[in-house]
Design a protein around this motif. Sequence first.
Motif, PDB file in Angstrom:
ATOM      1  N   ASP A  18      40.314  51.509  92.556  1.00 52.56           N
ATOM      2  CA  ASP A  18      38.874  51.706  92.385  1.00 52.56           C
ATOM      3  C   ASP A  18      38.583  53.107  91.871  1.00 52.56           C
ATOM      4  O   ASP A  18      37.612  53.316  91.130  1.00 52.56           O
ATOM      5  CB  ASP A  18      38.157  51.472  93.711  1.00 52.56           C
ATOM      6  N   ALA A  19      39.433  54.087  92.234  1.00 55.86           N
ATOM      7  CA  ALA A  19      39.248  55.456  91.740  1.00 55.86           C
ATOM      8  C   ALA A  19      39.504  55.538  90.239  1.00 55.86           C
ATOM      9  O   ALA A  19      38.884  56.347  89.536  1.00 55.86           O
ATOM     10  CB  ALA A  19      40.157  56.412  92.495  1.00 55.86           C
ATOM     11  N   GLU A  48      40.909  51.761  97.474  1.00 57.02           N
ATOM     12  CA  GLU A  48      40.306  50.426  97.412  1.00 57.02           C
ATOM     13  C   GLU A  48      38.791  50.482  97.265  1.00 57.02           C
ATOM     14  O   GLU A  48      38.157  49.455  97.027  1.00 57.02           O
ATOM     15  CB  GLU A  48      40.671  49.631  98.663  1.00 57.02           C
ATOM     16  N   GLY A  49      38.198  51.663  97.429  1.00 55.99           N
ATOM     17  CA  GLY A  49      36.754  51.791  97.362  1.00 55.99           C
ATOM     18  C   GLY A  49      36.213  52.422  98.621  1.00 55.99           C
ATOM     19  O   GLY A  49      36.952  52.691  99.581  1.00 55.99           O
ATOM     20  N   VAL A  50      34.922  52.683  98.652  1.00 56.05           N
ATOM     21  CA  VAL A  50      34.292  53.309  99.811  1.00 56.05           C
ATOM     22  C   VAL A  50      34.455  52.392 101.020  1.00 56.05           C
ATOM     23  O   VAL A  50      34.004  51.243 101.007  1.00 56.05           O
ATOM     24  CB  VAL A  50      32.802  53.591  99.547  1.00 56.05           C
ATOM     25  N   ASN A  51      35.149  52.889 102.039  1.00 54.83           N
ATOM     26  CA  ASN A  51      35.482  52.089 103.214  1.00 54.83           C
ATOM     27  C   ASN A  51      36.230  50.818 102.847  1.00 54.83           C
ATOM     28  O   ASN A  51      36.142  49.799 103.544  1.00 54.83           O
ATOM     29  CB  ASN A  51      34.229  51.750 104.031  1.00 54.83           C
ATOM     30  N   GLY A  52      36.985  50.872 101.737  1.00 58.43           N
ATOM     31  CA  GLY A  52      37.792  49.730 101.336  1.00 58.43           C
ATOM     32  C   GLY A  52      37.043  48.670 100.568  1.00 58.43           C
ATOM     33  O   GLY A  52      37.618  47.610 100.253  1.00 58.43           O
ATOM     34  N   VAL A  53      35.777  48.925 100.234  1.00 60.28           N
ATOM     35  CA  VAL A  53      34.964  47.956  99.494  1.00 60.28           C
ATOM     36  C   VAL A  53      34.842  48.425  98.046  1.00 60.28           C
ATOM     37  O   VAL A  53      34.262  49.485  97.786  1.00 60.28           O
ATOM     38  CB  VAL A  53      33.561  47.803 100.117  1.00 60.28           C
ATOM     39  N   PRO A  54      35.377  47.671  97.074  1.00 58.51           N
ATOM     40  CA  PRO A  54      35.359  48.121  95.680  1.00 58.51           C
ATOM     41  C   PRO A  54      33.937  48.287  95.137  1.00 58.51           C
ATOM     42  O   PRO A  54      33.093  47.399  95.273  1.00 58.51           O
ATOM     43  CB  PRO A  54      36.106  47.006  94.943  1.00 58.51           C
ATOM     44  N   ASP A  55      33.690  49.433  94.558  1.00 50.61           N
ATOM     45  CA  ASP A  55      32.442  49.746  93.864  1.00 50.61           C
ATOM     46  C   ASP A  55      32.705  51.032  93.092  1.00 50.61           C
ATOM     47  O   ASP A  55      32.539  52.128  93.636  1.00 50.61           O
ATOM     48  CB  ASP A  55      31.280  49.910  94.839  1.00 50.61           C
ATOM     49  N   PRO A  56      33.143  50.922  91.835  1.00 46.99           N
ATOM     50  CA  PRO A  56      33.611  52.110  91.096  1.00 46.99           C
ATOM     51  C   PRO A  56      32.614  53.263  91.037  1.00 46.99           C
ATOM     52  O   PRO A  56      33.023  54.421  91.113  1.00 46.99           O
ATOM     53  CB  PRO A  56      33.920  51.555  89.708  1.00 46.99           C
ATOM     54  N   GLN A  57      31.320  52.983  90.897  1.00 47.31           N
ATOM     55  CA  GLN A  57      30.378  54.093  90.813  1.00 47.31           C
ATOM     56  C   GLN A  57      30.239  54.803  92.153  1.00 47.31           C
ATOM     57  O   GLN A  57      30.181  56.032  92.218  1.00 47.31           O
ATOM     58  CB  GLN A  57      29.012  53.620  90.328  1.00 47.31           C
ATOM     59  N   LYS A  58      30.204  54.046  93.242  1.00 41.68           N
ATOM     60  CA  LYS A  58      30.172  54.691  94.558  1.00 41.68           C
ATOM     61  C   LYS A  58      31.438  55.509  94.785  1.00 41.68           C
ATOM     62  O   LYS A  58      31.397  56.613  95.337  1.00 41.68           O
ATOM     63  CB  LYS A  58      30.015  53.636  95.660  1.00 41.68           C
ATOM     64  N   THR A  59      32.569  54.959  94.355  1.00 43.24           N
ATOM     65  CA  THR A  59      33.818  55.704  94.477  1.00 43.24           C
ATOM     66  C   THR A  59      33.769  56.971  93.643  1.00 43.24           C
ATOM     67  O   THR A  59      34.234  58.035  94.071  1.00 43.24           O
ATOM     68  CB  THR A  59      35.006  54.826  94.062  1.00 43.24           C
ATOM     69  N   ALA A  60      33.201  56.877  92.433  1.00 46.21           N
ATOM     70  CA  ALA A  60      33.078  58.063  91.571  1.00 46.21           C
ATOM     71  C   ALA A  60      32.280  59.156  92.267  1.00 46.21           C
ATOM     72  O   ALA A  60      32.613  60.345  92.180  1.00 46.21           O
ATOM     73  CB  ALA A  60      32.421  57.685  90.247  1.00 46.21           C
ATOM     74  N   ASP A  61      31.224  58.766  92.965  1.00 40.80           N
ATOM     75  CA  ASP A  61      30.400  59.753  93.664  1.00 40.80           C
ATOM     76  C   ASP A  61      31.206  60.441  94.768  1.00 40.80           C
ATOM     77  O   ASP A  61      31.089  61.652  94.979  1.00 40.80           O
ATOM     78  CB  ASP A  61      29.167  59.071  94.255  1.00 40.80           C
TER      79      ASP A  61
END
Length: 726
Positions: free
Chosen positions: A376-377, A229-242
């Motif tokens: 998100d990943a 779902e994203g970093v700590n469940g918060v969607p943000d594709p670039q943060k997830t990519a990192d």
Amino acid sequence: MDGNDIPQGKCPVMHGGNTEMGDSVTSWWPKTLNLDILSQHDTRTDPMSKGYDYREELKKLDVEALKADVLALLTDSKDWWPADYGHYGPMMVRVSWHAAGSYRLADGRGGAATGNQRFAPLNSWPDNSGTDKGRRLLWPIKKKYGNKISWADLIALVGTVAYESMGLKTFGFGFGREDIWHPEKDTYWGNEKQWLAPSDQRYDDVDKPATMENPLAAVQMGLIYVNPEGVNGVPDPQKTADQVRETFKRMAMNDEETAALTAGGHTVGKCHGNGSAEDLGPEPEGAGLEDQGLGWLNKRTRGIGRDQVVGGPEGAWTSNPIEFDDGYFRMLMDHEWELTKSPAGANQWKPVNIAEGDMPPDVEDPSIRTMPMMSDADMAMKVDPIYRSYLEKFRADPEYFRDTFARAWFKLTHRDLGPKDNYFGPDVPEEDLIWQDPVPHGPTGYDVEAVKAKIADSGLSVADMVATAWDSARTYRGSDKRGGANGARIRLAPQRSWEGNEPDRLYRVLAKLEPIAEETGASVADVIVLAGNVGVEQAAKAAGFDVKVPFTPGRGDATAEQTDAESFEPMEPLADGFRNWEKKKYVVSPEEMMLDRAQLLGLTAPEMTVLVGGMRAMGTNHGGNKHGVLTDREGALTNDFFVNLTDMDYSWHPAKDGTFEIRDRATGDTKWTATSADLVFGSNSILRAYSEVYAQDDNAEKFVNDFVSAWSKVMDNDRYDVKAAA
């Protein structure tokens, strides 16, 4: 009170002792050094008959019949857990993937090589929901082939067969994984006290993925990789990519392999979040007896087929989820995506516009079309410029993608199996892969005694010879069977420059040993080990004992081209209690780090004890420091370390920088200095019991013999070439 005096209605068996008062010594005294990790694979837990040899059993295995049975299973849908689209292929891919996906490069633990997915905590990780059903579907096959196939091999195999059944030409498969028989309860998976606790607890700064605590790789407790779902469940594709980049790097994958695995993994199958997680029962370890080892059972609603809840997101990634094709690229790259919620309430992405014909079918009724999804990943693969470039390359060249994914899948499922000597079966690829740490078989026809004579005449000290051999061999990790003396990689980058290997001393010693190897036809790897053996034999003789350290020639010398230097960097020792050294002060104590190293080396607590005592007596401490050298006969393989540690004529006092002084009670003079990695052998009740054995007047010879046995074990840990030929 006798048996007749037991009050009515009372059970004569004591209750609550292990729960109310603590379930271990360390519950009462948490600072006590917990030695359980050294008996993690105690043979007493192994139910197999004495003499059982899995490799011999593998020779009896009809591999083609086994694969045929797995293929038949894939389309034999069971009413109690029906197959999506009538095909268990994606489910079995997930079973294999989540077994292999727990691997981490820092300490080699996790992975598919032991069948640990059957036990807690992995069997009950939230991310492993549903794998319990997959293993239960496999049970009839395991039952049929019995001792000829381990659970570890079967779990790794089914994903490969599943991919073949869905249209991928796989790279190959190697059998050879041996089962463990109880949980690896002392493996560190993080200090969180709840599943899916915020990942901030694993990072100094969650926005800087490289600050994740070592040796961890997954971003949250109970996940294999990252939060979908994203970093700590918060969607943000670039943060997830990192986060994806750091996590997969810690799992030994580069960016291209990561992109290929993501695309190939999501080319098949779907996510299951079409319902409420509130309807699910406890995980396997928390479930009732009547659930018989299954977990997450839905006893409120239907809970199977299209109504299945395994995780949060819901939906398939492609139009045909049981065919390995280019559908993932078309779906992800050809549509715009917007945030939405699954029926289970999870964040996911859906296409802004999509033709009905491009939608995936319903898992039960192919005439019904359903909305696809991306996590998100997945969006991270599209947003991150590096990952996107690989997706575009894969899409433009489907055969290159298939080959890249097949190789990455092979690496995923085999990276903790160790060198190719451990592989068995008709489908083992001939190609040597650099991540397998290839080592050529070395010469065996040279005169071993002549080599030993030259080493003895080289002018090297006992400490020089023993320390160099130890440093070469101590890199071995039983967790993923990497490292060790075979290959002599201590003379190559990055090991030759590691602080723990004392580069200046190492170069000086190698300058003596390498010419001996060239003159005699032996490998440098063999000569390094032989030098250590010569040192041990000389030290034993100085103590009054003539011993011969066992030796089997045949180690090879790896080249720089055969060595993935980057993947060896995380293996650099940060401390070595056996040589009384730590690179700097850590939160973890030196004795705890020594314990971890001992477990990776496959040592028992008595073996660790005797090795430390012998190494101290021979003066092999890093940099020649004198901490723990509790002897006036340094260089001789005596039991003086234990004799003087347990002698009540001395007292022990904290000094500076975490060290201690050992003083003569009569004079008050400081006789020796020590570290906590020394004094723990007198303070810990278990280790003291072993120390007292070796300090006894009648056990000086036993000490030498036990040291030689433990030393040989360390030197031979990685001789898989010999074990395979046996």
